[in-house]
Motif scaffolding. Structure first.
Motif, PDB file in Angstrom:
ATOM      1  N   LYS A 291       6.804 -14.354   0.831  1.00  0.00           N
ATOM      2  CA  LYS A 291       7.435 -15.519   0.195  1.00  0.00           C
ATOM      3  C   LYS A 291       8.605 -16.022   1.036  1.00  0.00           C
TER       4      LYS A 291
ATOM      5  N   GLN B  73       7.240 -17.939   4.034  1.00  0.00           N
ATOM      6  CA  GLN B  73       6.791 -19.283   3.678  1.00  0.00           C
ATOM      7  C   GLN B  73       7.972 -20.213   3.411  1.00  0.00           C
TER       8      GLN B  73
ATOM      9  N   THR C 120       3.593 -20.345   8.755  1.00  0.00           N
ATOM     10  CA  THR C 120       2.248 -20.558   8.217  1.00  0.00           C
ATOM     11  C   THR C 120       1.135 -19.889   9.024  1.00  0.00           C
TER      12      THR C 120
ATOM     13  N   HIS D 115      -7.767 -23.188   5.049  1.00  0.00           N
ATOM     14  CA  HIS D 115      -6.347 -23.460   4.824  1.00  0.00           C
ATOM     15  C   HIS D 115      -5.632 -23.496   6.166  1.00  0.00           C
TER      16      HIS D 115
ATOM     17  N   ASN E 130      -2.403 -22.887   6.032  1.00  0.00           N
ATOM     18  CA  ASN E 130      -1.362 -21.897   5.745  1.00  0.00           C
ATOM     19  C   ASN E 130      -2.037 -20.545   5.561  1.00  0.00           C
TER      20      ASN E 130
ATOM     21  N   ARG F 163      -2.135 -18.592   2.233  1.00  0.00           N
ATOM     22  CA  ARG F 163      -2.939 -19.079   1.121  1.00  0.00           C
ATOM     23  C   ARG F 163      -4.435 -18.815   1.304  1.00  0.00           C
TER      24      ARG F 163
END
Length: 455
Positions: free
Chosen positions: A202, A205, A210, A330, A332, A335
């Motif tokens: 977290k 990000q 990414t 994705h 990122n 994700r």
């Protein structure tokens, strides 16, 4: 002289004592004789120029059947056809990501029903250890024939999906270990400190990171090692036999080796992808190479190869964990779905990378893919070319280069990080209990000959 169902002649056969040019005869699905001038057979297979190995026993596979809302991820038909094409004759299925997760009698019976007449290789099962199956679920799974259990120490499943898997907290792991110890079976553990890794993720990000390299950096080695240590400590307290899944770093293997020296009943595995890829190439490959624990650097890879050669790890698995393409699409990395589709290329890549490139002995190769995992999980009919065992073979054509194409894959969703890679070995034929289930010229035989193994 006896008339056998099958004789495989002229191949270099990997026996428990090492490789030898010898013939192998099969009767009623079992290995009936090993020697020369064995007599007549209904079928003769000339294996000249081929390696005759025991079929692979992959002890870490996800098939997602019954699938529910995940039915388009992978099913028994496509997944087990990929096994046949790749030389995997037996696997142990993980209790997730199918729906419902395999955590009690009802859910495992639904799994067995979903696979009826659909499996092309033999399938054993792990039952799940989750916080909500500690009041009878463990015992029901034992009665239904699981060969072991599986738990996650980090995030897994979706709490919004009814019947999905769930991670263990420390208490439920401790209590579950006490119950599993009474069955005598093994608890396989996904060992990562999820609280630390997820919080680091977290934070990464929030900084705008990414890439896959960023993702790897957010799950440092110590988050894996700490969880392995905690698992071992709880195993010591409870007397539970344990197996550490998909170890991605040599430091993790070293914890297992130390614990074994202290008398704790623990083993571990690593994955083909950890031995093949390194962090610095992941962003070139893309999200198809994302997994957890993550693929680490070259130094870690070299350390893992050291423990393959010394059998610090007892087996090299696929951790085949398929999904749909959009789950990988994705930009990122945090994700994207974390799982690699790889079961079709366990054997050929490990043979090429281990035996042909690094000099791993054929005996060690067969021990690693078949004998040691079969022994660990009490699959007594599997694992070696020995009279009386199931006649499960993979015939390997060495030094036979090909480039893997997406259309070569039997998976429901035809993508894998190995697509486009040059592999210098090929699976020529696969036999399950004496019946050919794959050949290069005919492809996968269109008959589901697999059975569920219940212990």
């Amino acid at each position: 002289m006896s008339t056998f169902d099958l004789i495989i002649k002229n191949g270099l056969v990997i026996l428990d004592s090492g490789e030898v040019y010898i013939d192998v005869a099969v009767k009623n699905g079992k290995i009936a004789a090993i020697g020369y001038d064995l007599g007549e057979a209904k079928e003769i297979v000339d294996a000249q120029g081929l390696i005759v190995s025991p079929g692979m026993v992959d002890v870490h596979v996800h098939m997602i059947d019954p699938g529910g809302i995940r039915a388009d991820w992978e099913g028994y038909v496509t997944g087990t056809k990929a096994c046949a094409k790749g030389g995997v004759t037996t696997f142990i299925e993980m209790p997730l990501n199918q729906l419902p997760a395999t955590i009690d009698r009802e859910s495992i019976q639904k799994k067995y029903a979903a696979g009826k007449d659909k499996i092309y290789v033999d399938v054993a099962s792990f039952g799940g250890l989750v916080p909500h199956n500690l009041k009878g679920g463990i015992q029901e799974l034992d009665e239904e024939g699981v060969v072991g259990y599986k738990c996650f120490m980090t995030t897994c499943g979706d709490p919004n999906i009814e019947g999905d898997f769930d991670k263990v907290d420390d208490y439920s792991m401790y209590e579950g270990m006490k119950q599993i110890a009474k069955t005598g079976k093994i608890l396989a553990i996904h060992a990562e400190n999820g609280i630390i890794a997820n919080t680091l993720g977290k934070a990464a990000q929030a900084r705008g990171e990414t890439t896959l390299a960023d993702y790897v950096a957010s799950r440092p080695v110590f988050t894996e090692v700490e969880a392995i240590r905690r698992s071992i400590f709880l195993a010591k307290e409870t007397g539970c036999r344990i197996h550490i899944c998909h170890v991605a770093c040599p430091e993790g293997v070293e914890e297992v080796i130390k614990a074994r020296a202290e008398g704790i009943d623990v083993t571990c595995e690593t994955c083909v992808h950890y031995l093949y890829f390194t962090t610095d190439e992941l962003d070139t490959i893309g999200m198809n190479a994302k997994c957890s624990p993550p693929i680490r650097d070259k130094k870690a890879q070299e350390g893992l190869w050291k423990y393959v050669f010394s059998e610090g790890v007892i087996t090299v698995v696929s951790d085949h964990s398929p999904c749909t393409p959009e789950m990988k699409e994705h930009t990122n990395a945090f994700r994207a779905w974390g799982g690699i589709s790889g079961i079709q290329n366990n054997v050929d890549i490990f043979f090429d990378e281990g035996v042909q490139k690094r000099g791993l002995s054929l005996k060690a190769f067969a021990d690693m893919i078949a004998k040691l995992p079969a022994e660990r999980f009490n699959l007594s009919a599997k694992g070696s070319i020995t009279v009386g065992k199931d006649a499960d073979f993979v015939l390997i054509k060495p030094n036979s280069s090909y480039i893997l194409q997406a259309e070569d894959l039997e998976y429901r969703n035809k993508f894998s990080p190995y697509v486009g890679k040059t592999i210098n070995a090929q699976i020529a034929k696969t036999f399950l209990r004496g019946q050919m289930i794959y050949s290069q010229d005919k492809g996968v035989e269109n008959s589901a000959k697999g059975v569920f193994i219940r212990k």
